[in-house]
Design an enzyme around this catalytic site. Structure first.
Site, PDB file in Angstrom:
ATOM      1  N   HIS A  22      36.345  45.220  43.077  1.00  0.00           N
ATOM      2  CA  HIS A  22      35.851  44.014  43.751  1.00  0.00           C
ATOM      3  C   HIS A  22      36.991  43.320  44.489  1.00  0.00           C
ATOM      4  O   HIS A  22      36.876  42.994  45.676  1.00  0.00           O
ATOM      5  CB  HIS A  22      35.234  43.083  42.701  1.00  0.00           C
ATOM      6  CG  HIS A  22      34.743  41.783  43.230  1.00  0.00           C
ATOM      7  ND1 HIS A  22      33.406  41.513  43.426  1.00  0.00           N
ATOM      8  CD2 HIS A  22      35.402  40.648  43.608  1.00  0.00           C
ATOM      9  CE1 HIS A  22      33.261  40.289  43.892  1.00  0.00           C
ATOM     10  NE2 HIS A  22      34.465  39.741  44.014  1.00  0.00           N
ATOM     11  N   GLU A  23      38.102  43.102  43.791  1.00  0.00           N
ATOM     12  CA  GLU A  23      39.222  42.398  44.403  1.00  0.00           C
ATOM     13  C   GLU A  23      39.919  43.250  45.470  1.00  0.00           C
ATOM     14  O   GLU A  23      40.380  42.725  46.492  1.00  0.00           O
ATOM     15  CB  GLU A  23      40.226  41.969  43.328  1.00  0.00           C
ATOM     16  CG  GLU A  23      39.675  40.942  42.353  1.00  0.00           C
ATOM     17  CD  GLU A  23      39.131  39.700  43.043  1.00  0.00           C
ATOM     18  OE1 GLU A  23      39.756  39.233  44.016  1.00  0.00           O
ATOM     19  OE2 GLU A  23      38.084  39.201  42.613  1.00  0.00           O
ATOM     20  N   HIS A  26      38.069  42.846  48.682  1.00  0.00           N
ATOM     21  CA  HIS A  26      38.473  41.612  49.369  1.00  0.00           C
ATOM     22  C   HIS A  26      39.797  41.813  50.104  1.00  0.00           C
ATOM     23  O   HIS A  26      39.936  41.468  51.287  1.00  0.00           O
ATOM     24  CB  HIS A  26      38.663  40.478  48.351  1.00  0.00           C
ATOM     25  CG  HIS A  26      37.411  39.898  47.809  1.00  0.00           C
ATOM     26  ND1 HIS A  26      36.306  39.607  48.576  1.00  0.00           N
ATOM     27  CD2 HIS A  26      37.097  39.517  46.541  1.00  0.00           C
ATOM     28  CE1 HIS A  26      35.366  39.074  47.806  1.00  0.00           C
ATOM     29  NE2 HIS A  26      35.819  39.019  46.573  1.00  0.00           N
TER      30      HIS A  26
END
Length: 213
Positions: A22-23, A26
């Site tokens: 997820h990170e 980003h």
């Protein structure tokens, strides 16, 4: 007892994997759009210690697991300098959406593999792993799309909101996560209903794609 400990260990590992990707989504989206802050601060890495938030990444998912609610959580936000991004607030919205989208992709890939191999319904550890890969990533994706700062959904709302709403959202930035956690603690049934409904809808869509109606 042994089964519960094993399931908790699976939850912890799947949460770490889900959080890391997820990170990374980003960070790489921000890098693609012109901002290398995440790279310079060492966040474009698979090292979970760089992304771990003790409350959102560990305590919250495990608490939800033990109470039987949908499992979701978050991580230490990837640093982004919005001034470096292409497309202004829309660039920031693209960075924000990349995280939940990654979780939905992981959930879908795990669903496809598990469905066509039969591992989704397999007894024992393999079934538990695939169930949690799907459900935890759906939970992460849905949770992070809640439009309350600093969650990812707020960046999308910010891009389309009028100035007055943007100012209010900016004012909530510091305390927004406490509002979200308060909602989880005070209204767990309501949060579970909303989260569960959204996750069930996405799962139905997955089954529709493979021809199960």
């Amino acid at each position: 007892m042994r089964t519960n400990i094993l399931a908790m260990a699976v939850v912890f590992v799947v949460v770490l994997i889900s959080m890391i990707f997820h990170e990374l989504a980003h960070g790489f989206m921000a890098y693609f759009l012109g901002d290398d802050t995440a790279k310079e601060e060492g966040r474009l890495t698979l090292n979970p210690l760089k992304h771990l938030d003790p409350l959102l990444s560990v305590a919250l998912p495990l608490l939800l697991f033990m109470t039987g609610g949908p499992i979701f959580g978050g991580a230490k936000p990837v640093p982004v300098n919005s001034k470096n991004l292409k497309y202004g607030v829309w660039g920031m919205a693209m960075v924000a959406v990349a995280g939940p989208l990654m979780n939905f992709v992981i959930a879908f890939v795990a669903f496809l593999v598990g469905y066509y191999t039969g591992w989704l319904e397999a007894p024992g550890l393999i079934g538990v792993i695939f169930d949690y890969l799907v459900l935890i990533n759906l939970g992460f994706g849905v949770f992070n799309l809640i439009p309350i700062p600093p969650l990812d959904g707020s960046r999308v709302l910010y891009a389309i909101a009028p100035d007055g709403v943007r100012e209010a959202m900016s004012g909530m930035e510091k305390w927004g996560i406490m509002v979200v956690l308060l909602l989880v603690v005070v209204f767990p049934s309501f949060i579970s209903m909303i989260m569960g409904g959204a996750m069930e809808g996405i799962l139905r869509f997955f089954f529709w794609i493979v021809g199960v109606h």
